[in-house]
Scaffold this active site. Sequence first.
Site, PDB file in Angstrom:
ATOM      1  N   TYR A 100     -42.652 -12.434 -26.718  1.00 57.77           N
ATOM      2  CA  TYR A 100     -42.289 -12.329 -28.133  1.00 57.77           C
ATOM      3  C   TYR A 100     -43.529 -11.910 -28.897  1.00 57.77           C
ATOM      4  O   TYR A 100     -44.630 -12.423 -28.653  1.00 57.77           O
ATOM      5  CB  TYR A 100     -41.804 -13.692 -28.638  1.00 57.77           C
ATOM      6  CG  TYR A 100     -41.494 -13.712 -30.122  1.00 57.77           C
ATOM      7  CD1 TYR A 100     -40.214 -13.435 -30.582  1.00 57.77           C
ATOM      8  CD2 TYR A 100     -42.490 -13.995 -31.059  1.00 57.77           C
ATOM      9  CE1 TYR A 100     -39.929 -13.433 -31.937  1.00 57.77           C
ATOM     10  CE2 TYR A 100     -42.214 -13.994 -32.423  1.00 57.77           C
ATOM     11  CZ  TYR A 100     -40.930 -13.715 -32.849  1.00 57.77           C
ATOM     12  OH  TYR A 100     -40.653 -13.708 -34.186  1.00 57.77           O
ATOM     13  N   GLU A 158     -40.878  -7.544 -35.772  1.00 56.64           N
ATOM     14  CA  GLU A 158     -40.692  -8.425 -34.617  1.00 56.64           C
ATOM     15  C   GLU A 158     -40.291  -7.596 -33.402  1.00 56.64           C
ATOM     16  O   GLU A 158     -39.359  -6.796 -33.490  1.00 56.64           O
ATOM     17  CB  GLU A 158     -39.589  -9.426 -34.962  1.00 56.64           C
ATOM     18  CG  GLU A 158     -39.364 -10.486 -33.927  1.00 56.64           C
ATOM     19  CD  GLU A 158     -38.181 -11.388 -34.307  1.00 56.64           C
ATOM     20  OE1 GLU A 158     -38.428 -12.478 -34.833  1.00 56.64           O
ATOM     21  OE2 GLU A 158     -37.034 -10.989 -34.075  1.00 56.64           O
TER      22      GLU A 158
END
Length: 401
Positions: free
Chosen positions: A112, A200
């Site tokens: 992530y 993101e």
Amino acid sequence: MKIHEYQARQLLAEAGIPVPGGTMVTSIDEATTAAKTLLDDGATLLVVKAQVHAGGRGKAGFVKLCRTHEEVTKAATYMFNNLMVSIQTGPEGLDVTKVLIAEGVDIASEYYLAITMDRAKGANALIASSEGGVEIETVAHENPDAILTQNIDPLVGLHEYQARKMAFDLGFTGKQARQASSIMMKLAKLVEDTDASLAEINPLIITPGSDSQPEGQVMAIDAKFDFDDNALFRHPNIKAMFDPTEENASELKAAEFELSFIALDGNIGCLVNGAGLAMATMDIIKLHGGSPANFLDVGGDATLEAVTEAFRIILADDKVEGVLVNIFGGIMKCDVIAEAIVSAAKEVGFTVPLVVRLEGTNVDIAREILKAAEIEIPTMQTADNLEDAAARVATAVSTAC
Ligand code: GDP
Ligand code: MN
């Protein structure tokens, strides 16, 4: 402003971050054609992905790995014909009008990576985790130590050494660490250049080693961006990515007439002028046991046409069981509101109770207009003050249902 994954991939690619190729399509036929082209070009794995402004698609069945164009056709048919319901959409789900057909990749591990505002520090932060792929909220909840942070100095930006440290802390080594830290530096620059409030990449992946890439390749296979609306005027290329089909239809309609509409959960529609008066109106409705369905702020100088449209928007909302008009006329003239009530009554009709409280500029003319229209609008009551108005609408709605 949010954008779709296919648009986010384009921004990443332009910034020099590795992303697999792909095509956005809007029909099943286009999906099949795009799949055939990618397969002809040598792809052996494809991924079909619904393009909606919500995540959790993988678990919802809206990210499908395929090996043949027949499989792609089947996956696209399913996505175009079903609502996508995930933990991020609520039970009503989202209609899918765009699908991405992309080259699939083999994954050795998922990470992530994000940049967003750290409000406590008043600066952006680079956030990363080696537990990527799954919802980051779950990781934050169950294993907060697995989330690493580097603060970004607003004046100098992300330092190379911070990106390198982050890459090593995530477990990357050698060539992979260089690829990962380069991606972080490029992402930080992209955020800065575009006034993004969130960038993101989830997952950032590393592919298994191959003959040509023995250490594998680090790349982005899903991305999400959010941009500061107030900075969009500086970025026409980003503003052009706006997709109206993803927005609340009533809010868009209102924006067209320069009105601000906010949808809420209750059953009383509110037409007011000014955000402060909107807040006060909602508070007092609550105080009298009612619950606002929305509020529509007509602002200071809306035209008769815009205010009539405002009523149309409020009355089109199925949840609305009563309407409260609360206007404090300054620049906005009460007679314009009264005329709009009369024209909305003619065009749409007030089948639900309507309580009107007007005060200020031209209020006497407004009262005469409403008095003359009393018979045409049988559900209308006029109120002397806000307290009285709120009590009346709350009572009218609770006795109606
Ligand atoms: P999201 O669920 O909406 O966040 O959609 P993602 O694009 O992140 O996909 C969800 C998951 O599907 C990823 O975490 C991967 O595990 C898997 N996935 C997506 N694309 C690929 C791909 O190209 N190859 C493989 N092997 N898995 C993929
Ligand atoms: Mn994802």
